[in-house]
Design a protein around this motif. Structure first.
Motif, mmCIF file in Angstrom:
data_model
loop_
_atom_site.group_PDB
_atom_site.id
_atom_site.type_symbol
_atom_site.label_atom_id
_atom_site.label_comp_id
_atom_site.label_asym_id
_atom_site.label_seq_id
_atom_site.Cartn_x
_atom_site.Cartn_y
_atom_site.Cartn_z
ATOM 1 N N SER A 151 0.812 -1.209 0.000
ATOM 2 C CA SER A 151 0.000 0.000 0.000
ATOM 3 C C SER A 151 0.846 1.260 0.000
ATOM 4 N N SER A 152 0.371 2.276 -0.724
ATOM 5 C CA SER A 152 1.052 3.572 -0.707
ATOM 6 C C SER A 152 1.033 4.180 0.693
ATOM 7 N N GLY A 153 0.061 3.790 1.501
ATOM 8 C CA GLY A 153 0.009 4.287 2.871
ATOM 9 C C GLY A 153 1.157 3.819 3.736
ATOM 10 N N PHE A 154 1.789 2.694 3.326
ATOM 11 C CA PHE A 154 2.914 2.151 4.086
ATOM 12 C C PHE A 154 4.254 2.602 3.514
ATOM 13 N N GLU A 155 4.224 3.354 2.417
ATOM 14 C CA GLU A 155 5.451 3.859 1.795
ATOM 15 C C GLU A 155 5.501 5.361 2.003
ATOM 16 N N THR A 156 5.846 5.761 3.224
ATOM 17 C CA THR A 156 5.671 7.164 3.615
ATOM 18 C C THR A 156 6.974 7.839 4.027
ATOM 19 N N GLY A 157 8.102 7.392 3.492
ATOM 20 C CA GLY A 157 9.365 8.023 3.875
ATOM 21 C C GLY A 157 9.812 7.583 5.256
ATOM 22 N N GLN A 158 10.292 8.521 6.060
ATOM 23 C CA GLN A 158 10.855 8.190 7.363
ATOM 24 C C GLN A 158 9.828 8.198 8.496
ATOM 25 N N PRO A 162 0.600 4.799 11.767
ATOM 26 C CA PRO A 162 -0.181 3.579 11.512
ATOM 27 C C PRO A 162 -1.624 3.848 11.117
ATOM 28 N N ARG A 163 -2.260 4.777 11.804
ATOM 29 C CA ARG A 163 -3.685 5.002 11.523
ATOM 30 C C ARG A 163 -3.901 5.510 10.105
ATOM 31 N N THR A 164 -3.099 6.482 9.710
ATOM 32 C CA THR A 164 -3.203 7.006 8.348
ATOM 33 C C THR A 164 -2.935 5.908 7.326
ATOM 34 N N ALA A 165 -1.902 5.108 7.583
ATOM 35 C CA ALA A 165 -1.545 4.029 6.660
ATOM 36 C C ALA A 165 -2.669 3.013 6.542
ATOM 37 N N MET A 166 -3.287 2.666 7.668
ATOM 38 C CA MET A 166 -4.361 1.674 7.670
ATOM 39 C C MET A 166 -5.561 2.149 6.862
ATOM 40 N N VAL A 167 -5.923 3.408 7.031
ATOM 41 C CA VAL A 167 -7.083 3.959 6.313
ATOM 42 C C VAL A 167 -6.834 3.942 4.808
ATOM 43 N N ILE A 168 -5.635 4.379 4.401
ATOM 44 C CA ILE A 168 -5.295 4.388 2.969
ATOM 45 C C ILE A 168 -5.325 2.969 2.400
ATOM 46 N N ALA A 169 -4.690 2.030 3.116
ATOM 47 C CA ALA A 169 -4.613 0.651 2.622
ATOM 48 C C ALA A 169 -5.995 0.023 2.509
ATOM 49 N N ALA A 170 -6.860 0.275 3.491
ATOM 50 C CA ALA A 170 -8.203 -0.288 3.449
ATOM 51 C C ALA A 170 -8.994 0.246 2.256
ATOM 52 N N GLU A 171 -8.857 1.534 1.973
ATOM 53 C CA GLU A 171 -9.555 2.116 0.829
ATOM 54 C C GLU A 171 -9.023 1.555 -0.485
ATOM 55 N N GLU A 172 -7.711 1.362 -0.550
ATOM 56 C CA GLU A 172 -7.128 0.779 -1.763
ATOM 57 C C GLU A 172 -7.669 -0.623 -2.010
#
Length: 384
Positions: A151-158, A162-172
């Motif tokens: 997921s692009s939510g888990f590729e966020t630089g440094q 987690p919450r933001t990443a989870m929401v993005i991944a679930a929508e994807e």
């Protein structure tokens, strides 16, 4: 003339990552190739290979299982990923040598073929939902029926929230399932970046049937944590690429904590240990879903392994049209296992079926690579 004459680690930059190959040569001149899977810590594995070579040179290259036992048991501090990654590369090379000596493909040494082609799952990511869905569309058009996303939510630089990443991944995942329907097998690699509670929340963000499996949601040190997580979601787990022995895998099989075994033949201990784990998994109705993120030697070894085991689902491939990684450079590897659409063709030649252009690969200077040291928004260190 079956004795081992030399064992040499070769560390080189191939495509966008380093590859640590091992060249084992017998007194009769037969060369076998192996590969280590401990990425970004290759120098430590190379040092271990050189240490092992001190007592392996002069031994009979045919005594593969005995050599495995000696490399595992010849130190007080047993196992660990550095040791087993070195053992893996040597073990794979010895099987390559034996196959060449007997003029049979490696899978024949493992009991013969269970299948003629090896189904794979395609990997993809994207900088947005639109790009990710478009990449999945390309894979489906090219023949893949099984896809795993990063997921692009888990590729966020440094910084990893987690919450933001989870929401993005679930929508994807919901968008992909909506477009491609239930026929597509759909998984996601969470790269062990979540906690038990976070993973459970992530699973609850999606309707039932959205995702077919989640890979490595949490780290594997605690089977008890996975047991807790198992009670909180019905989504199957794909775990095992971090395992460095059958003993490490044992509680996950005995307690029903994984539904797909993500064995990495270049970390677990080569063919010798991988085949034992496959048998143990078969006894628990767990299919092998091998980890295969490296180069042609790893791919060839995993294809032979996948051909020989009865309990198999899909093999990871990094050679689709949506991933231009350069791991399988044909100039460096003029002979390698070939793909036909979304499947690997099981080679029929002797050994692994891989040739290495040593003149070229020895000129590929490795780069020092340090994985990202991820931080959460509050500044604390978290898993990469």
């Amino acid at each position: 003339m079956t004795k081992i004459a030399s064992i040499e680690p070769i560390l080189a930059r191939v495509g966008i990552r380093n590859q640590l190959l091992v060249k084992v040569t017998t007194e009769s001149g037969i060369v076998g190739w192996g590969e280590s899977g401990l990425s970004a810590r290759e120098e430590s594995v190379a040092a271990t290979i050189r240490h092992f070579s001190e007592f392996l040179i002069g031994q009979d290259s045919r005594n593969i299982s005995r050599i495995w036992q000696e490399t595992y048991r010849s130190q007080y501090f047993e196992g660990g990923r550095v040791l087993t990654a070195a053992m893996s590369a040597i073990d794979i090379a010895l099987y390559d040598i034996l196959g060449k000596r007997l003029e049979v493909p490696v899978y024949q040494l493992l009991g013969g073929k269970q299948r003629d082609v090896i189904p794979t799952f395609g990997c993809c990511t994207g900088n947005s939902i639109e790009e990710l869905v478009d990449n999945v569309r390309t894979l489906v058009k090219d023949g893949w029926t099984s896809v795993r996303i990063n997921s692009s939510g888990f590729e966020t630089g440094q910084i990893f929230d987690p919450r933001t990443a989870m929401v993005i991944a679930a929508e994807e995942l919901k968008q992909i399932r909506k477009e491609f329907g239930p026929q597509l097998c759909l998984g996601i690699d969470l790269h062990h970046r979540l906690s038990v509670a976070e993973t459970a929340s992530f699973c609850n963000m999606m309707p039932s049937g959205t995702v077919d499996y989640i890979e490595e949601p949490i780290r594997d040190e605690s089977p008890e944590a996975y047991a807790s997580l198992r009670t909180l979601t019905q989504i199957p787990f794909a775990i095992g690429e971090e395992f460095s022995s059958k003993w490490q895998a044992a509680p996950f099989l005995e307690r029903g904590l994984t539904q797909y075994m993500r064995v990495d033949i270049c970390n677990i201990g080569g063919f010798t240990e991988a085949m034992k784990l496959a048998g143990w998994s078969e006894a628990h109705y767990v299919d092998m879903m091998p980890h295969n993120p490296l180069g042609p030697v790893c791919t060839a070894a995993t294809v032979h392994f996948s051909a020989a085991v009865p309990n198999f689902s899909w093999l990871e491939t990094r050679q689709s049209s949506v991933e231009q990684l350069g791991f399988h450079d044909p100039e460096i590897f003029p002979k390698q296992v070939q793909m036909d659409g979304a499947v690997y063709i099981v080679p029929d030649g002797p050994g692994l079926g891989v040739e290495v252009n040593e003149e070229i690969i020895r000129k590929q200077t490795p780069l020092h690579v340090e994985p990202p040291h991820l931080r959460r928004p509050d500044g604390s260190v978290t898993n990469w």
